[in-house]
Scaffold this active site. Sequence first.
Site, PDB file in Angstrom:
ATOM      1  CG  ASP A   1      29.027  11.785 -25.273  1.00  0.00           C
ATOM      2  OD1 ASP A   1      28.527  11.054 -26.152  1.00  0.00           O
ATOM      3  OD2 ASP A   1      28.603  12.926 -25.007  1.00  0.00           O
ATOM      4  CG  HIS A   2      30.269   5.456 -28.805  1.00  0.00           C
ATOM      5  ND1 HIS A   2      31.242   5.748 -29.727  1.00  0.00           N
ATOM      6  CD2 HIS A   2      30.225   4.095 -28.744  1.00  0.00           C
ATOM      7  CE1 HIS A   2      31.754   4.636 -30.215  1.00  0.00           C
ATOM      8  NE2 HIS A   2      31.154   3.607 -29.622  1.00  0.00           N
ATOM      9  NE  ARG A   3      26.376  13.028 -27.253  1.00  0.00           N
ATOM     10  CZ  ARG A   3      25.805  14.019 -26.564  1.00  0.00           C
ATOM     11  NH1 ARG A   3      24.756  14.659 -27.068  1.00  0.00           N
ATOM     12  NH2 ARG A   3      26.268  14.370 -25.385  1.00  0.00           N
TER      13      ARG A   3
ATOM     14  N   PRO B   1      25.275   8.890 -25.169  1.00  0.00           N
ATOM     15  CG  PRO B   1      25.937   8.498 -27.369  1.00  0.00           C
ATOM     16  CD  PRO B   1      25.460   9.576 -26.461  1.00  0.00           C
TER      17      PRO B   1
END
Length: 458
Positions: free
Chosen positions: A428-430, A252
């Site tokens: 990467d929003h993870r 994401p």
Amino acid sequence: MIQDFRLPDLGEGLPEAEIVAWLVAEGDTVTLNQTIAEVETAKAVVELPSPYAGAISKLHAAAGDVVEVGSVLISYDLGGDDVVAPAPAAESEQAGEESSKAEPNLVGYGAAPRGSARPQRRARSAAGRPAASDTAVLEAAPHDAIHLTEVERPLERPRSTPPVRLFAKQLGIDLALVEATGANGVITRADVESYAERVGAAPVGTASVAEPELMPELRPMPMSGERTTRTPIRGVRKHTAEAMVRSAFTAPHVTTFLTVDVTATTELIASLKADRALQEHKIGVMAVAAKAVCLALAHHPGLNSRWDDAAGEIVEHHYVNLGIAAATGRGLVVPNIRDAQELSLVELGDAIRTLAETARAGKTAPADMMGGTFSITNVGVFGVDAGTPILNPGEAGILALGAVRRQPWEYKGEIALRDVMTLALSFDHRLVDGEQGSRFMVDVANVLREPGRAMLLR
């Protein structure tokens, strides 16, 4: 005696390669290690050295053909039994081993002459440090010579690195005429420059990785009889497309922007360029940004991590393999500078220049495009202010540098003309939340705004 040579695994684990060009023809006589073809995988164009000395009996593929690894590529007429034959791969990996049948390292070095000890070589990255795999590194393989009427050439093409060959080509200099002073008879950039001064060759300028190219004159598009052109999707373009789709639909993405006054950085760069001791080095905004990124990653390790879905783990790297996006005629490649956190500003500048020149020449080593932990892309060279870069697969962050523009800006309570640049960070929003990404961006910007701050960080 007819001996078949099959297309080897070029050190990437890929199932096929495309024949870019044959450098020999049926009936030609070749020497051991002479480059016989240029082949393109999904990652790079590599030179294929001959594992045998003999006559070319048959070429089993044409330029443009895609050949599977293990398929017969070329047949030799060796004319006798005393030949150099490949040894099993497992045996060839034993360091220091001597064998009566030396295995050719088919990605760059070529085979060792029979009866000689196997040379110990280490693959090196653009920054000059050992790379992860010495079987995937490109180095100049000896070539056959082209006939000269006035100057007697050596039997093999002089050894040099891809950037040096490109530099010589731009000057119009034949490397066979250049005296080598480098280790093991390798021609260096300084050797080419020295020869150019003696013969009065005029250099052809190349675009800097950190400086915008001039806009070419716009002209009407030439029209042909066909209304469309179809080009097969393969090679670097295919690999890049697959990687970008996989990244875009797996990680994401979030992109944040920050515009920063980089006048102090541009003044620093100007002062370094004026220093005669540093004239051989190329230090630009890209190098300063690379140094700022390495310093900031030490304080924001989430941006230097990898999401391991299979293991259900977050892998945090304690080193920086800094990817540098390079646009080439064959597509986008992102080789990386290994252990970039250990390099000085000057060393980073040299590494970026070498990396960019090698990429433009299409000679980037497959090993140099593996194992990156964070990337930088410089869209400013195209006159673009900002963008939303897509993550290199397996990396948590990528920083885009916009064009440096001279414009009115608030400075010490007044309006002044300043050098301003926009940064764009995709992450990467993870692995990284908005706070971490923003703080990382501010730390990078602070170094670009005041390069002296780098003296306070460690």
